[in-house]
Design a protein around this motif. Structure first.
Motif, PDB file in Angstrom:
ATOM      1  N   PHE A   1      24.553  48.932  -7.669  1.00 35.66           N
ATOM      2  CA  PHE A   1      24.699  49.797  -6.491  1.00 35.66           C
ATOM      3  C   PHE A   1      23.353  50.410  -6.133  1.00 35.66           C
ATOM      4  CE2 PHE A   1      29.399  50.809  -7.397  1.00 35.66           C
ATOM      5  CZ  PHE A   1      29.790  49.863  -6.479  1.00 35.66           C
TER       6      PHE A   1
ATOM      7  N   PRO B   1      18.994  56.671   3.826  1.00 38.49           N
ATOM      8  CA  PRO B   1      20.261  55.940   3.667  1.00 38.49           C
ATOM      9  C   PRO B   1      20.125  54.443   3.973  1.00 38.49           C
ATOM     10  CG  PRO B   1      20.539  57.876   5.047  1.00 38.49           C
ATOM     11  CD  PRO B   1      19.074  57.719   4.822  1.00 38.49           C
TER      12      PRO B   1
ATOM     13  N   ILE C   1      32.354  47.956   0.368  1.00 34.35           N
ATOM     14  CA  ILE C   1      31.646  47.898  -0.913  1.00 34.35           C
ATOM     15  C   ILE C   1      32.659  47.528  -1.975  1.00 34.35           C
ATOM     16  CG2 ILE C   1      30.435  49.251  -2.641  1.00 34.35           C
ATOM     17  CD1 ILE C   1      29.264  50.896  -0.367  1.00 34.35           C
TER      18      ILE C   1
ATOM     19  N   LEU D   1      30.935  55.822  -3.485  1.00 38.03           N
ATOM     20  CA  LEU D   1      29.968  55.207  -4.386  1.00 38.03           C
ATOM     21  C   LEU D   1      29.231  56.256  -5.223  1.00 38.03           C
ATOM     22  CD1 LEU D   1      27.834  52.450  -2.809  1.00 38.03           C
ATOM     23  CD2 LEU D   1      27.258  53.535  -4.908  1.00 38.03           C
TER      24      LEU D   1
ATOM     25  N   LEU E   1      21.352  49.743  -2.689  1.00 40.01           N
ATOM     26  CA  LEU E   1      21.041  50.838  -1.782  1.00 40.01           C
ATOM     27  C   LEU E   1      19.543  50.987  -1.593  1.00 40.01           C
ATOM     28  CD1 LEU E   1      23.621  53.453  -2.982  1.00 40.01           C
ATOM     29  CD2 LEU E   1      23.547  52.341  -0.779  1.00 40.01           C
TER      30      LEU E   1
ATOM     31  N   ARG F   1      26.117  64.199   4.182  1.00 37.56           N
ATOM     32  CA  ARG F   1      25.412  63.090   4.818  1.00 37.56           C
ATOM     33  C   ARG F   1      26.026  61.751   4.444  1.00 37.56           C
ATOM     34  NH1 ARG F   1      19.128  63.525   5.472  1.00 37.56           N
ATOM     35  NH2 ARG F   1      19.730  61.589   6.496  1.00 37.56           N
TER      36      ARG F   1
ATOM     37  N   ILE G   1      21.409  48.073   1.983  1.00 37.52           N
ATOM     38  CA  ILE G   1      22.637  47.367   1.608  1.00 37.52           C
ATOM     39  C   ILE G   1      22.962  46.239   2.584  1.00 37.52           C
ATOM     40  CG2 ILE G   1      24.214  48.936   2.782  1.00 37.52           C
ATOM     41  CD1 ILE G   1      25.669  48.490  -0.208  1.00 37.52           C
TER      42      ILE G   1
ATOM     43  N   HIS H   1      32.506  55.128   2.397  1.00 37.87           N
ATOM     44  CA  HIS H   1      32.125  54.362   1.230  1.00 37.87           C
ATOM     45  C   HIS H   1      31.061  54.982   0.380  1.00 37.87           C
ATOM     46  CE1 HIS H   1      33.466  50.782   3.402  1.00 37.87           C
ATOM     47  NE2 HIS H   1      33.876  50.550   2.205  1.00 37.87           N
ATOM     48  N   TYR H   2      30.050  55.528   1.084  1.00 36.89           N
ATOM     49  CA  TYR H   2      28.876  55.981   0.348  1.00 36.89           C
ATOM     50  C   TYR H   2      29.228  57.157  -0.538  1.00 36.89           C
ATOM     51  CZ  TYR H   2      26.324  52.866   3.337  1.00 36.89           C
ATOM     52  OH  TYR H   2      25.882  51.752   3.965  1.00 36.89           O
TER      53      TYR H   2
ATOM     54  N   ASN I   1      31.660  44.912   5.748  1.00 37.85           N
ATOM     55  CA  ASN I   1      31.379  46.340   5.706  1.00 37.85           C
ATOM     56  C   ASN I   1      32.161  47.060   4.617  1.00 37.85           C
ATOM     57  OD1 ASN I   1      29.314  47.124   7.432  1.00 37.85           O
ATOM     58  ND2 ASN I   1      30.623  46.751   9.195  1.00 37.85           N
TER      59      ASN I   1
ATOM     60  N   TYR J   1      29.375  43.102   1.645  1.00 37.62           N
ATOM     61  CA  TYR J   1      29.152  44.207   2.582  1.00 37.62           C
ATOM     62  C   TYR J   1      28.767  43.684   3.956  1.00 37.62           C
ATOM     63  CZ  TYR J   1      27.662  48.563   4.598  1.00 37.62           C
ATOM     64  OH  TYR J   1      27.556  49.652   5.419  1.00 37.62           O
TER      65      TYR J   1
END
Lengths: 291, 345
Positions: free
Chosen positions: A225, A279, A35, B135, A229, B127, A233, B131-132, A33, A29
């Motif tokens: 993951f 986030p 995943i 995921l 997170l 939000r 990340i 990618h997120y 950038n 990442y």
């Protein structure tokens, strides 16, 4: 108390695995950038390579070394041959699709070559628990130590070698790095190789605990993951800490709150909660985008 | 843009030809009618097993259209649409099994439940970018079987064993057996869902979705309510997939947690990518592909279909980003161009 400690220790052992896979994810990442959704299946395939080597009579640690090397090269080849062209020509959606394609191919290849039956994987550590304690088995302890050793080597590599410095530079500022003569493309490939190698170690450490089958890493990837997170990340240390936290949390929640059937849902909730409320994770950088 | 259209329009007026040309639109409608006619007479020549497969392909087509609304048109990547399919299937199965609701009435209810669930999932998803979201939905897909097996709801869901259902009988006036009836039943719903989808996507809403996908900031500046459209795209997409799940449950007459695993979501994604992103007809090509391609590959090995799916996914991104739909379009345009001068002289 004894069961509590036992839960914590085995949580740390699985946490180390999550930390390794999370670290592999963070590595890719940071540099690109992206995943890597196929990280888990790549590690699973590496573990199968180790399994067939050991079955062919190769001593464990030699098989370990060969597997790590093969995975390293394999990771580089995947980056150069499959991922890079996709990144060049396609949108984010296309890249995610390519990742999923790689995931599916590895999964089915493993099933094709090695069959879907569950296999036991040997542990290099003694059966007897250290000092006959009841808290932690030798394999769990060994897995924790192996994780820490891998982390130490990586830290040394990135901190003290010119190549490590070049890789960090390429990840942080590709354009300037190119100007001072770093081959950014190769640094990315190298990062992929390292990530694949770390994944291979994680796979070989987790296989004795959960048994080897083609779907072995799916759940673990979800936890990784969550760990990445949680820790942020873009922060390797955070993601490692996140891995240990998630491992312990998972075990304690499984033992005292929900039972083990909903373990993956806990990871799902953790992922969504972190993404929605914080986030950047615990230790990540806050990114501000100008429009 | 403006220039292009005006020259195009000019060319059309200036084109020589004593006879009125058949417009592409009429061609399209004729083509759809022919395909529908073929779809209607197909059951007469097929074995019941093939017919069952074809019925399932229609079900997948609805689900893929749903996924397409979200991922293809709106650009929100979902790797977890199997979860909505599962919810639709389970709502239908529980209603039929526990509450004796007639099978046809379960479909709108399942769709509505999925609309609400999808909309609610779409709110936090606002939000999550790129990618997120992929995921989070990936995690949803992996966690779904576990959630379905959960003991506290086993009274309704039947736990690990799932729920066995009865296949509905054909009404007496139709003179067909139950497999044929289910095929026509599914075909009718598929047509309705596709017409609704076409109406939705060709107009204001469709343009808003595409605008949000291609340039969210510009879309917002043009007055598109981004948050509302994105959450609603999630809801409608889940509705389509849920309706497909409900029909799937009725057709297969059985639901169980392990048939809604992570691979189901990938299965739908393969159909989407191979059929064609952001294309309505692509949903049908994709559904036919995922339903019938494994038939040819399964002889090699149990794993072969998935290996081929993986290769097709990567291949589609490299070689054919528009999927089969764009390929068909290219071939069709070429044929038309070859015929056009001949007609002019």
């Amino acid at each position: 108390m004894s069961t509590f400690l036992h839960q914590v220790f085995s949580g740390l052992a699985t946490g180390g695995i999550y930390a390794s896979v999370a670290l592999a994810l963070v590595m890719i990442y940071q540099a690109t950038n992206l995943i890597n959704f196929a990280q888990g299946e790549m590690a699973m395939f590496s573990t199968y390579i180790a399994w067939s080597l050991i079955n062919a009579g190769v001593p464990y640690w030699l098989a370990f070394l060969i597997t790590v090397t093969v995975s390293f090269i394999g990771g580089m080849v995947i980056e150069r041959v499959i991922i890079r062209p996709a990144v060049k020509r396609s949108s984010l959606l296309g890249v995610v699709i390519v990742f999923i394609g790689v995931l599916v191919i590895f999964n089915s290849l493993a099933g094709w070559i090695f069959s879907y039956t569950i296999k036991s994987f040997p542990s290099p550590f003694p059966e007897q628990a250290l000092f006959n304690n009841t808290y932690v088995s030798s394999h769990e302890l060994g897995a924790i130590i192996t994780t820490l050793v891998v982390l130490g080597i990586l830290y040394g590599f990135f901190r003290f070698t010119p190549l490590g410095l070049a890789m960090r530079a390429a990840a942080q500022n590709p354009v300037s790095s190119r100007l001072v003569g770093i081959r950014v493309g190769w640094m990315l490939a190298l990062g992929w190789g390292l990530a694949a190698a770390i994944g291979a170690v994680a796979g070989m450490m987790v296989a004795p605990m959960v048994y080897l089958d083609p779907n072995m890493m799916q759940g673990i990837l979800i936890y990784a993951f969550a760990a990445a997170l949680l820790g942020g990340i873009d922060n390797p240390w955070g993601s490692v800490l996140g891995g240990f936290i998630v491992g312990v949390l998972e075990n304690l929640i499984g033992a005292y709150l929900f039972g083990t059937e909903l373990k993956l849902s806990v990871a799902l909730i953790l992922i969504v909660a972190v993404l929605v409320f914080k986030p950047t994770g615990l230790f990540g950088k806050v990114l501000v985008t100008r429009v | 843009m403006v220039n292009e259209t005006s020259t195009l329009a000019g060319a059309k007026i200036a084109a020589p030809g004593p006879r009125a040309q058949i417009s592409p639109r009429v061609w399209k409608i004729l083509g759809i009618l022919v395909i529908l006619a073929i779809a209607c007479i197909l059951p007469l020549g097929l074995s019941n097993y093939r017919l069952f497969q074809l019925t399932l392909a229609l079900v997948y087509a609805i689900a893929i259209l749903g996924l397409n609304i979200l991922t293809g048109y709106n650009g929100q990547i979902s790797l977890g649409h199997g979860a909505f399919y599962a919810i639709g299937a389970y709502v239908a199965a529980i209603l039929m099994n526990t509450y004796n609701v007639p099978y046809w009435a379960t479909i709108p209810i399942a769709g509505f439940v999925c609309l609400v669930v999808g909309f609610l999932f779409g709110l936090p998803a606002l939000r999550l970018e790129g990618h997120y979201l992929a995921l989070a939905t990936f995690a949803l897909a992996v966690a779904t079987p576990q959630l379905l097996k959960y003991k506290a709801i086993a009274n309704w869901t039947g736990g690990v064993e799932g729920i066995n259902l009865l296949k509905p009988d054909a009404p007496a006036w139709m003179h067909v057996d139950s497999d044929q009836y289910l095929y026509y039943f599914t075909l009718a719903i598929t047509v309705v869902m596709f017409v609704i989808g076409w109406n939705l996507l060709r107009g204001r809403v469709g343009r808003a979705l595409v605008a949000i996908r291609d340039h969210p900031v510009a879309a917002e500046a043009m007055g598109v309510n981004t948050a509302y459209h994105k959450a609603m795209a999630f809801g409608v997409s889940a509705l389509y997939t849920g309706v497909a799940g409900a029909i799937g449950a009725i057709v297969v007459a059985y639901v169980a947690p392990d048939s809604f695993d992570f691979l189901l979501s990938i299965f739908l994604l393969v159909g989407l990518v191979v059929g064609g992103l952001a294309s309505i007809s692509g949903a049908i090509y994709g559904a036919l592909f995922i339903q019938f391609a494994p038939n040819f590959a399964a002889d090699l090995s149990k794993a072969a279909p998935w290996a081929i799916f993986g290769i097709f996914m990567i291949g589609a991104v490299y070689v054919m980003p528009g999927g089969v739909a764009s390929f068909v379009q290219i071939v069709w345009d070429r044929i038309r161009r070859m015929l056009a001068p001949a007609r002019g002289t």
